[in-house]
Structures are given as structure tokens and as C-alpha cells.
Design an enzyme around this catalytic site. Structure first.
Site, PDB file in Angstrom:
ATOM      1  N   ASP A 289     -22.437 -76.484  34.247  1.00  0.00           N
ATOM      2  CA  ASP A 289     -21.205 -77.266  34.225  1.00  0.00           C
ATOM      3  C   ASP A 289     -21.114 -78.149  35.475  1.00  0.00           C
ATOM      4  OD1 ASP A 289     -18.338 -77.934  33.803  1.00  0.00           O
ATOM      5  OD2 ASP A 289     -18.484 -76.293  32.372  1.00  0.00           O
TER       6      ASP A 289
ATOM      7  N   SER B 241     -15.700 -81.092  30.027  1.00  0.00           N
ATOM      8  CA  SER B 241     -16.304 -79.942  29.368  1.00  0.00           C
ATOM      9  C   SER B 241     -15.956 -79.874  27.889  1.00  0.00           C
ATOM     10  CB  SER B 241     -15.854 -78.656  30.072  1.00  0.00           C
ATOM     11  OG  SER B 241     -16.348 -78.633  31.404  1.00  0.00           O
TER      12      SER B 241
ATOM     13  N   HIS C  77      -7.355 -85.134  31.179  1.00  0.00           N
ATOM     14  CA  HIS C  77      -6.302 -84.370  30.509  1.00  0.00           C
ATOM     15  C   HIS C  77      -5.201 -85.273  29.942  1.00  0.00           C
ATOM     16  CE1 HIS C  77      -7.638 -80.336  31.845  1.00  0.00           C
ATOM     17  NE2 HIS C  77      -8.094 -80.996  32.882  1.00  0.00           N
TER      18      HIS C  77
ATOM     19  N   ASP D 281      -8.922 -84.873  39.191  1.00  0.00           N
ATOM     20  CA  ASP D 281      -9.669 -85.864  38.416  1.00  0.00           C
ATOM     21  C   ASP D 281      -9.518 -87.262  39.008  1.00  0.00           C
ATOM     22  OD1 ASP D 281     -10.429 -83.894  36.573  1.00  0.00           O
ATOM     23  OD2 ASP D 281      -8.524 -84.081  35.531  1.00  0.00           O
TER      24      ASP D 281
ATOM     25  N   ARG E 156      -5.853 -83.111  26.301  1.00  0.00           N
ATOM     26  CA  ARG E 156      -6.845 -82.031  26.382  1.00  0.00           C
ATOM     27  C   ARG E 156      -6.137 -80.688  26.258  1.00  0.00           C
ATOM     28  NH1 ARG E 156     -11.794 -81.099  30.704  1.00  0.00           N
ATOM     29  NH2 ARG E 156     -11.834 -78.832  30.551  1.00  0.00           N
TER      30      ARG E 156
ATOM     31  N   ARG F 287      -5.578 -76.717  29.364  1.00  0.00           N
ATOM     32  CA  ARG F 287      -4.546 -76.459  30.366  1.00  0.00           C
ATOM     33  C   ARG F 287      -3.118 -76.657  29.843  1.00  0.00           C
ATOM     34  NH1 ARG F 287      -6.565 -75.131  35.217  1.00  0.00           N
ATOM     35  NH2 ARG F 287      -8.712 -75.747  35.705  1.00  0.00           N
TER      36      ARG F 287
ATOM     37  N   ASP G 156     -19.013 -77.334  38.663  1.00  0.00           N
ATOM     38  CA  ASP G 156     -17.796 -78.041  38.284  1.00  0.00           C
ATOM     39  C   ASP G 156     -16.571 -77.457  38.961  1.00  0.00           C
ATOM     40  OD1 ASP G 156     -16.427 -80.053  36.762  1.00  0.00           O
ATOM     41  OD2 ASP G 156     -15.681 -78.458  35.473  1.00  0.00           O
TER      42      ASP G 156
ATOM     43  N   HIS H 275     -21.531 -82.579  31.911  1.00  0.00           N
ATOM     44  CA  HIS H 275     -21.025 -83.784  32.581  1.00  0.00           C
ATOM     45  C   HIS H 275     -21.386 -83.682  34.049  1.00  0.00           C
ATOM     46  CE1 HIS H 275     -17.846 -81.347  34.344  1.00  0.00           C
ATOM     47  NE2 HIS H 275     -17.589 -80.865  33.137  1.00  0.00           N
TER      48      HIS H 275
ATOM     49  N   HIS I 208     -14.827 -85.498  37.836  1.00  0.00           N
ATOM     50  CA  HIS I 208     -16.107 -85.655  37.158  1.00  0.00           C
ATOM     51  C   HIS I 208     -16.657 -87.047  37.471  1.00  0.00           C
ATOM     52  CE1 HIS I 208     -14.651 -82.576  33.900  1.00  0.00           C
ATOM     53  NE2 HIS I 208     -14.811 -82.039  35.101  1.00  0.00           N
TER      54      HIS I 208
END
Length: 584
Positions: free
Chosen positions: A29, A82, A141, A172, A287, A290, A438, A497, A526
Site C-alpha cells: 500500500d 486504496s 474522500h 490528502d 469514499r 471513513r 501508506d 497507489h 497519495h
């Protein structure tokens, strides 16, 4: 097991590749490929196993795309994640994903004609519309522009009273960017008020401390959000959100990810927007991982993870449905991609016995990544296709500490479980996700991320030795690759990723970027980098190599590749395989 008849699931045999070899499928990851420098933690770390794939058998190592259109996202500027990465790895085809689905629904106006929006619209005459989610343009997200369009559309559709409960990012996107996002949102609220809509920001907090926990790792995170959003209670109270974020960021070691919860109050000190009976709530993250815990707290009558104190009767909808198996939430604004006929389902129908790690009915490599090699891999589907053919094992993650404090996480424990599964002889495919690069990379701690990459490499070696030991007399294998060696199997090592390979924000020339004070801008998100894929092991037939005629290959091409290695040809509509067999 799907709606197709048994015969329709039958895969054709590959004419050059034998069946029956044990395959270890390992996903690193956050492991991308970037130029080597001091901010490339994978380069800095001691990673002899991953390095050896590239140098000793270059025809069995290559790069593949893991972002943008290769994983169903709107543009090449959209970083992978992911969820979409594992969707592509398992599905073998490219499906329009979260952000793209929402973009389309908002652009066409279709979102306002759907059952989900009609459901929440019941509150518009006498109640308040509450929007809860991540305030960011990271695109992993949620996205700020989508929230803005939803605010505008809801007002045009008759919402008279709107409250926003936001979570700051810094994971992010760059830490500190929260202030600009909140200023933009506050301006949008002001514009709505000028048009006669009672629109205000009601509460906030940092994403890793408030609301956005996942996989039931720490319900206290969700409770902090519930107290602020529903009860209107928080340790900090401010008259404006901009003031709140600026003040809280002045605290020692403060960062966007871990800002404490706060509520906005009026001149009398009363919260301006607690959720009450008759209100509507939309969680605007697209996403799933979460938002699922909050969705349970909002929707389940028999919820018992913490004392909710007060449970208002509301109209709740997610931006998307976050769990298709649990039908959670029951109402949603945008329908998720319908991913069927995944590689996992095909292989189970063709006798391939599968092992992966799991928790709470989901498969996972570790508590923090439970859905990756199962739920996402299987097309956003919980549970097994055939319980007699699949086995899931749980490895609980560390609780109550940040990942940079314990960068080794449970990588070696994951590898040991996989090793034991390989040696057991009970399985034809073993899938694991090693989350270190990650999860630790997201903390922005470069030193800890280097340790994380080293440990992930050690875990891969555990797996590799298990494959190659079939050719020599071996002691009890210590790793995944060790085990594959011993049983004469095959390994496939790839990533979902990038992240750990670039830990700084860069200018247009690619040089590290500094802020106004001259401080290095750490990158916690990412990346847009490609990821490696390597194949090997004693079970790999001589002459097997990566093709040269699939230069734009991406994660979706991996499914057909793995099907080939199991001795089958993928369905015609799958992305083409990455391998060929050249007769010597």
C-alpha cells in the site's frame, strides 16, 4: 455467487500455462516509483527484496498506472487511492468511480431527481439540511467543488436552512490548507444568506480525531463528532469557523488532521446547528471507508458502540451507498458503480481456493485496511463468494497511537499468517495488503516512513522465500516469499497507489517546495506516480515475461495476468494480460 449459471462462469484453460500453482498476491500500500532522492522513503530505506526484482529479472518487473483514468477517476490529475486501486485489481476492468460518478450526477442534475434526494427533501419546509464531510480538494474522500455544487443545488431545490459540519484534511492535501478551504466555504455561506437561505457552518474538527475513523478501530473518534454535530457539545466554542481553525492551529504541534472538535455558537453562546428531529443529514464524502462508522451511528436503531445520548429522528442519506452488502446507508444520492464478475468470483467458480485476512465479516490485511484485498477487491461486496473455498483471518491493528510511533504496524504478523497459509497446502491463492508505506506516509514523518518501507520489504521477503525454497533444502521459512519458494509457487508483488516514494510538495521544475517562512512543505497525500509489479517464483513457467505491447497498462490489467498464472484465460471484456510465454 452471482446470477450466471455455473457453466457461464467456466474459464478457458490457458494453452501455455499450467494450473495448480500456489500464488501469493501481495499489495504494497502506497508504494510508488519516483526519482531517487532524500525525500523518496522507498529509495532511502533498505529494501533489498523489492530492489532485487528490478535488477535480477528485469523482464519480470515493470511499472503500471494507478491513478486517473486507469482506475476510473475523472482526470489524470486525480491521485489513486486504496478503494479504487483494489477495485481495479480485482475487477479486471475500469469502472467510473466515486468522484466521477458524483461529478456526472451533479453536472446532469440527475442527483436531484433520485430517490435519495427526494427522501432528504422532506425536511426542507420545516427542518434543517446538515452536510457532514471532509473539507478538501484532495479528491480522495471528497471535493470542495462538489460540496459547493450540492449547496447551490439544495438551495435551488428549496432548502431554507443549511448547516455544514466539516472535517479538516491535512492528509490528502497540505497541512495548513484548511484555513483557505474554510474561508472559501464561509464565503459560500454568505452568498447563500444574501439569497435568503439561513446557511451557516455549525461545527468542525480534524479528520483523524473527529468522525472519520474506519473499520471500527476507535469509536471515540466518531463520538467526538457526534457530540459536536448532533448534541452541539465540544471542548471549544467559537463565533466563526475561520477563527476556530486559525486559533486551534496556533496550539503547539497542531495540525489539520488532529484538530480537536469545536462548535460555532451565536451571540448567546448557543450552538448554531445541532441536528434535531425532522432534520436531514447528508454525509458528502464519496469514499466509503471513513463514513461507514458515522453512517451506522446515524442509521442503526440498536447502535451500541457509544452512548449517543440523544438520537434525533432524521432523514439521512450518504453521497453514495457506503456498503452494498449491509445496504448502508439505506438512502444515498448517487448510485455506486455496479462491479460484477470480479476475478475473485471467477476463480472461486473454477476451483481456486483463496486465503485473505479479515475482520468483522470483512477481509483485510489489518484492521486499518480490512476492505482492501476483499471488499474492494470483490467489487464492493462483503463476505465470501463460497465459504467452503475461502478463508479469512483477522489481525487487529494497534489502537490509540499514531502510525509513525509504531511504523512497523503488523506487517510481519500479516506476512507470517500468509506464510502459514501458503505452507498449509489448503489454498491456491493468498492475498495480503501491507499497509505501512501508506499509513505511515500519511503522517508526514519521513524518518518513520523509511522504517515502514524497510519493514514492508522484510515482510515481502518472508513471502518470497516461501516460494523459492522448492529448489533447495530450506529451514522453516520466515517470510511470504520464503514460503512460496518452498511450495514451488508463484508470487505477484504490486501496489495500489503511490505515497511513500515522494514526501514533499514540489514546484513545477520538480524541486522541493518551501513555504513563505522557508520551511519544507511535507506531502502527506497519495501521488500520481506509477507503481511496480513483479512476478517470480519456482512455479513460474520458463519463458514467462511481461509483454512489451501494453505500455499503458494499469492496475486493471493485473486481474487477467493473475488468471493466466492460475492457468486460465480471462473473459474477453477484461483489460488485457500483462504477460506472455515465449518458447525457449
Amino acid at each position: 455467487m452471482g446470477s450466471k449459471g455455473q457453466n457461464a462462469w467456466k474459464l478457458a484453460d490457458h494453452p501455455k500455462l499450467p494450473k495448480g500453482k500456489t500464488i501469493a498476491m501481495v499489495v504494497l500500500d502506497g508504494w510508488g516509483e519516483a526519482r531517487p532522492d532524500e525525500y523518496n522513503c522507498i529509495h532511502v530505506a533498505d529494501t533489498p527484496t523489492m530492489d532485487s526484482f528490478k535488477t535480477t529479472a528485469p523482464e519480470k518487473w515493470r511499472l503500471i498506472k494507478a491513478h486517473g483514468s486507469a482506475v476510473g477517476l475523472p482526470s489524470e490529475d486525480d491521485m489513486g487511492n486504496s478503494e479504487v486501486g483494489h477495485n481495479a485489481l480485482g475487477a479486471g476492468r475500469i469502472f467510473a468511480q466515486g468522484a466521477k460518478l458524483v461529478d456526472s450526477a451533479l453536472a446532469s442534475g440527475k442527483i436531484y431527481g433520485g430517490e435519495g434526494f427526494k427522501y432528504i427533501k422532506q425536511s426542507f419546509d420545516n427542518g434543517t439540511l446538515h452536510l457532514i464531510g471532509l473539507l478538501s480538494d484532495g479528491g480522495v474522500h471528497s471535493r470542495l467543488d462538489q460540496l459547493q455544487l450540492l449547496l447551490k443545488g439544495a438551495a435551488e431545490q428549496g432548502a431554507k436552512r443549511i448547516r455544514v459540519h466539516f472535517l479538516t484534511d491535512g492528509r490528502d492535501v497540505l497541512d495548513g490548507s484548511s484555513v483557505g478551504f474554510v474561508e472559501t466555504l464561509e464565503k459560500d455561506m454568505s452568498n447563500l444568506r444574501e439569497k435568503g437561505v439561513d446557511a451557516q457552518i455549525a461545527s468542525g474538527g480534524g479528520r483523524m480525531y473527529v468522525t472519520m475513523d474506519r473499520y471500527e478501530n476507535d469509536w471515540n473518534v466518531v463520538k467526538r463528532g457526534w457530540d459536536a454535530q448532533v448534541l452541539g457539545e465540544a471542548p471549544y466554542k467559537f463565533r466563526s469557523a475561520v477563527e476556530a481553525v486559525k486559533k486551534l492551529r496556533e496550539e503547539p504541534k497542531a495540525n489539520d488532521q488532529y484538530l480537536p472538535p469545536f462548535v460555532i455558537v451565536d451571540e448567546s453562546g448557543n450552538p448554531v446547528g445541532p441536528i434535531k428531529d425532522g432534520d436531514a443529514v447528508v454525509t458528502f464524502n464519496f469514499r466509503a471507508d471513513r463514513m461507514t462508522m458515522l453512517a451506522k451511528a446515524l442509521e442503526y436503531a440498536d447502535f451500541d458502540k457509544f452512548d449517543r445520548v440523544r438520537v434525533p429522528k432524521i432523514y439521512y442519506a450518504g453521497m453514495l451507498q457506503y456498503d452494498g452488502e449491509l445496504k448502508l446507508p439505506s438512502q444515498y444520492l448517487v448510485s455506486p458503480p455496479e462491479i460484477e464478475r470480479t476475478s475473485g468470483e471467477y476463480l472461486v467458480h473454477n476451483g481456486v481456493r483463496t486465503f485473505a485476512c479479515r475482520t468483522l465479516g470483512y477481509l483485510r490485511s489489518e484492521t486499518v485496511k480490512f476492505g482492501h484485498v476483499t471488499f474492494f477487491w470483490n467489487g464492493n461486496r462483503s463476505g465470501c463468494f463460497n465459504e467452503k473455498m475461502e478463508e479469512y483471518v483477522e489481525i487487529p491493528s494497534d489502537v490509540g497511537i499514531t502510525f509513525n510511533v509504531q511504523p512497523k504496524m503488523k506487517a510481519l504478523e500479516i506476512a507470517e499468517k500468509a506464510r502459514d497459509a501458503i505452507l498449509s497446502g489448503k489454498f491456491d491463492q493468498i492475498r495480503v495488503n501491507l499497509p505501512n508505506g501508506d499509513m505511515v506516509g500519511h503522517t508526514g514523518d519521513i524518518e518513520a516512513t523509511v522504517v515502514a518501507c524497510k519493514v514492508a520489504d522484510e515482510a515481502v521477503k518472508v513471502l518470497r522465500f516461501a516460494v523459492d525454497c522448492g529448489r533447495v533444502a530450506c529451514v522453516f521459512p520466515r517470510t511470504i516469499i520464503d514460503a512460496i519458494e518452498q511450495v514451488g509457487g508463484i508470487y505477484v508483488i504490486t501496489a495500489d497507489h503511490g505515497n511513500a516514494e515522494d514526501m514533499v510538495k514540489r514546484d513545477k521544475s520538480g524541486e522541493p517546495q518551501l513555504d513563505k517562512s522557508g520551511k519544507l512543505q511535507i506531502l502527506t497525500s497519495h501521488t500520481l506516480k506509477p507503481v511496480p509489479i513483479a512476478i517470480g517464483g519456482p512455479g513460474l513457467k520458463a519463458g514467462t515475461r511481461f509483454r512489451n505491447d501494453v505500455p499503458t497498462g494499469g492496475l486493471a490489467n493485473v486481474a487477467a495476468t493473475v488468471m493466466n498464472l492460475h492457468g486460465f484465460i480471462a473473459p474477453d471484456d477484461y483489460e488485457p494480460t500483462l504477460i506472455e510465454v515465449v518458447d525457449n
